[in-house]
Enzyme design. Sequence first.
Site, PDB file in Angstrom:
ATOM      1  CG  ASP A   6      -9.304  28.660  14.011  1.00  0.00           C
ATOM      2  OD1 ASP A   6      -9.838  27.625  14.422  1.00  0.00           O
ATOM      3  OD2 ASP A   6      -9.540  29.793  14.456  1.00  0.00           O
ATOM      4  CB  CYS A   7      -4.043  28.557  10.286  1.00  0.00           C
ATOM      5  SG  CYS A   7      -2.946  29.533  11.340  1.00  0.00           S
TER       6      CYS A   7
ATOM      7  CB  CYS B  65      -1.404  32.210   6.891  1.00  0.00           C
ATOM      8  SG  CYS B  65      -1.039  32.525   8.626  1.00  0.00           S
TER       9      CYS B  65
ATOM     10  CG  ASP C  55      -5.199 -11.521  -1.938  1.00  0.00           C
ATOM     11  OD1 ASP C  55      -4.176 -11.769  -2.574  1.00  0.00           O
ATOM     12  OD2 ASP C  55      -5.230 -11.415  -0.700  1.00  0.00           O
TER      13      ASP C  55
ATOM     14  CG  ASP D 132      -8.406 -11.554   3.401  1.00  0.00           C
ATOM     15  OD1 ASP D 132      -7.257 -11.191   3.723  1.00  0.00           O
ATOM     16  OD2 ASP D 132      -8.756 -12.746   3.347  1.00  0.00           O
TER      17      ASP D 132
ATOM     18  CG  ASP E  53      -1.488  36.630   4.962  1.00  0.00           C
ATOM     19  OD1 ASP E  53      -0.898  35.595   4.623  1.00  0.00           O
ATOM     20  OD2 ASP E  53      -1.993  36.792   6.086  1.00  0.00           O
TER      21      ASP E  53
END
Length: 719
Positions: free
Chosen positions: A16-17, A370, A412, A609, A695
Site C-alpha cells: 500500500d505504500c 512514509c 504537424d 500523428d 507520521d
Amino acid sequence: MTAETFESRYRVSGMDCAGCGRKIDTAVRKLPGVEDVSVAVQTGALKVRHGGGLADEAVLQQLRNLGYDGEPVAPATGPGRPPAGPAEAAAEHAAGPWWWTRKARLTALCGLALLVAYGVGTVFPAVERYAFLAALAVGLIPVASRAVSAARYGTLFSIEMLMSIAAVGAVFIGAEEEAAAVVLLFLIGEMLEGVAAGRARRSIQGLAALVPKTARVEVDGVTTEVAADALEIGAVILVRPGDRVPADGEIIEGAGDLDEAPVTGESVPRRKVVGDAVFAGTINGGSVLRVRVTASASDNTIARVVRLVEEAQESKSPTERFIDRFSKVYTPGVLVFGALVAVAPPLLFGGAWNDWIYKGLAVLLIGCPCALVISTPAAIAAGLSAGARRGLLMKGGAVLETLGKITAIAFDKTGTLTAGKPIVTDVVGGARESAVLLSLAAALETGSSHPLAVAILARAKADRIAPPPATATRAIAGEGVEGEVAGEVAFLGSPQAAARRASISPSQDAAIAAFNAEGKTVAVLVVAGEVAGFLAMRDEPRPDAVSGLADLKARGIRTIMLTGDNRRTAEAVAAGLGIEPRAELLPQDKLVIVKGLQAEGLVVAKVGDGINDAPALAQADVGIAMGGGTDVALETADAAVLHGRVRDIPDMIALSQGVMGNIRQNITIALGLKAVFLVTTVLGVTGLWPAILADTGATVLVTANAMRLLRWTPSHKAP
C-alpha cells in the site's frame, strides 16, 4: 551470444505504500537469476526480469516472507513468447471489502485488546501494566515480525523497524499504555493507506469492467452469444441500441451516435457511419450496428490503456527518484538523531534519562519517511489515471512532470492541426448552376479513392445531390479526370489543364488566384469546351484548433506549425490559426527545427500523428501522438491523445501542472508536520501519541490530497 531474458509478472496484495515497494524490490532482487525488478505500488504489480529458471513459487514465498500475498498474472515471457493477456494484465488480485482485509482485522483486534486492557486496568489496578503489555503484544508482534523479515531480506531501516524500536523502548521506560495506543494508531494509519491505495488502483482498473462479458456474433445470418474475450479478428458482431461495444472494430452496416466518454472522455456522443472505427466499452445510442472486429480482447483500446497506465506507473519521475534517494539517507539520519536526543542531554547536561529517552523514541516515530515517500508516486498515479480516463495518455511520471515545463510546441499540420481530410469549401458556378456543377463533378469522381474525389462525393452526398452515371471515364496523369456525362464530354482538373481545353476569363482567373492565396486547391470543370465552374477544397483546421492554440499562447508557450506543404498554403492556414508556419519541410528538416528550438533553451514538445516524422518526435523532450486509439498513437510517442483534439494538448499541460502542484503540497504537508512535531517533542510539549499521528496522519493526508486528482476535469467544455 546474449542469454535469453524472461519476464514474469505478479499481482501483490497488501502493498500500500512506497516503503512496501522498496522492501519487495530489495528482497526479490536477492533471488538467484533475477536481473531486474520493477514494482508499481499503485497498481499492485510486480515485474521480474530474469534469465529463466526462476520459479513462481520462489517469488511468492519471498512475498510471504515479507507478509504479503501474491499470484502470477502471466507466464514468463521472452523472445518468441506472447506478452501478458488483457485480463491477466488488468485483473486485480481477488480481495474482499476493505473492512475484511488482514490489516483491518488486525487493527480491529488490536483496538479491542486495548479497550479490554483499559477495562481490566480500571477494575484491577494491580494488573494494569500486564494488561497493556498484552494489548501491546497483539499489535506489535505482527509489526515486529514484518520488521525482522524486512531486515533479514535486505531492508533494515523500515517503518516497522522504527515502530518496533519505539514501542519496545517505551515499555522499558514504563510507558506501556502509550506504546499500545501508538501501535493501534500506526495500524489504523496503515489500514487507511490501504483503503486509499485500493481506491487509486480501482480507478484505472475499473476501465476493464466497461467491456461487456459477452458479444453477439453473426454467422450466415444466425446470431450466437459468445464470450467477448473469445472474439476473433474478422468476426462480425451485432451491437444493439443501448449496448456496450464488446470489441474494437469497424462498422460495416448501420449508423448511430456512440458515447465514447468511458474511453476518450469525450462528453458529446460521436456520429459513426459505415467505415468508422468503434472502441470496446463505448455505448451505442443509435440503431443496430454490425461491426467487424479489428483487435483481439488482449489488444483492444481499453486493454491497451490499462496496460499503458500500469507500465507508466512503474516509471518514476525525476522528483520521485530524488525523494527515493533522499529517504535512503534520511531514515538512518533519523535513527542517529533520535539516539542523540535520547543520550546526549543526560550524558552532557545531566538531563533525566527517562524524559530524554521518551523524546528520542518520539523522534523516531516523527521521522518515519512514509508520508514523504508516498507524496510523489500517489500524485503521479492519480494524475496518470485521471488523464487516461479522459483520453490523455502519458507514459510515466517523467513524461507527466516534463509536460508541465514545456515552453515550445511544434505541431504537424495535416491530421494534427487539420482534420487530415480535404473538404469542398466553395462551389462556384459558371456556365452551369452550382448544383449541376457539383453533380457533374461527382459523376466523374464516382468510384475514385483520391482524397479530392472523396471530398467532392462527400459534399454531393451532404447536399443530397445524386450524381448521374458517367461513362468512358479515365484519369489523365498530372491533369485530372475525363468522361462522358449525359451525352457531354466533361473534364475536371487543375486550372492549368482546364485552360488547355477552354478559355478561363480574367474574373475567373482572379477568383482562382484568391482561393489559392487562402491555401485552397481549385478544380475546374470543363463541359463541352467551356468552363462550367470550379470547386475549391482545403484540409480545414480542426474545430478546436484556434481555441487550443490560444490557450497555449496564454500560458506563454511558443507554437510552431511544421508542414511539407507549399509556403502559400502553410501561411494561409497559419494565419487563420494564429501560429508561426514553417513550410516545404522534409522529415529531417523537422528534426533540425526541433533541435534548434532546444538549442535556444526551450523545452520542446512535438505533436504529430505518430507515424510520420518519427525522428522529430523522438528528438523532442516530449513526443505527443494524435490518434484514435491506434497502436501507433498508443505506443510510438511519450504521450497520446485518444480523440485527437488540439484542445487536449493544453489540457495535458494543465494536468501536469496540477499534479506537480499537488506534489509540492504533499511534500510541504509531510515535512511541515514533521518539523512542527519535532520541535514540540524536543521541547517536551508533545509525546508518542502526537508523534505517530504526525507520521500516519501526514501519510493519510498526502494520500487523500493526491486522490483529489482523480476528480480532475478539463477547465473547458469540449466543442
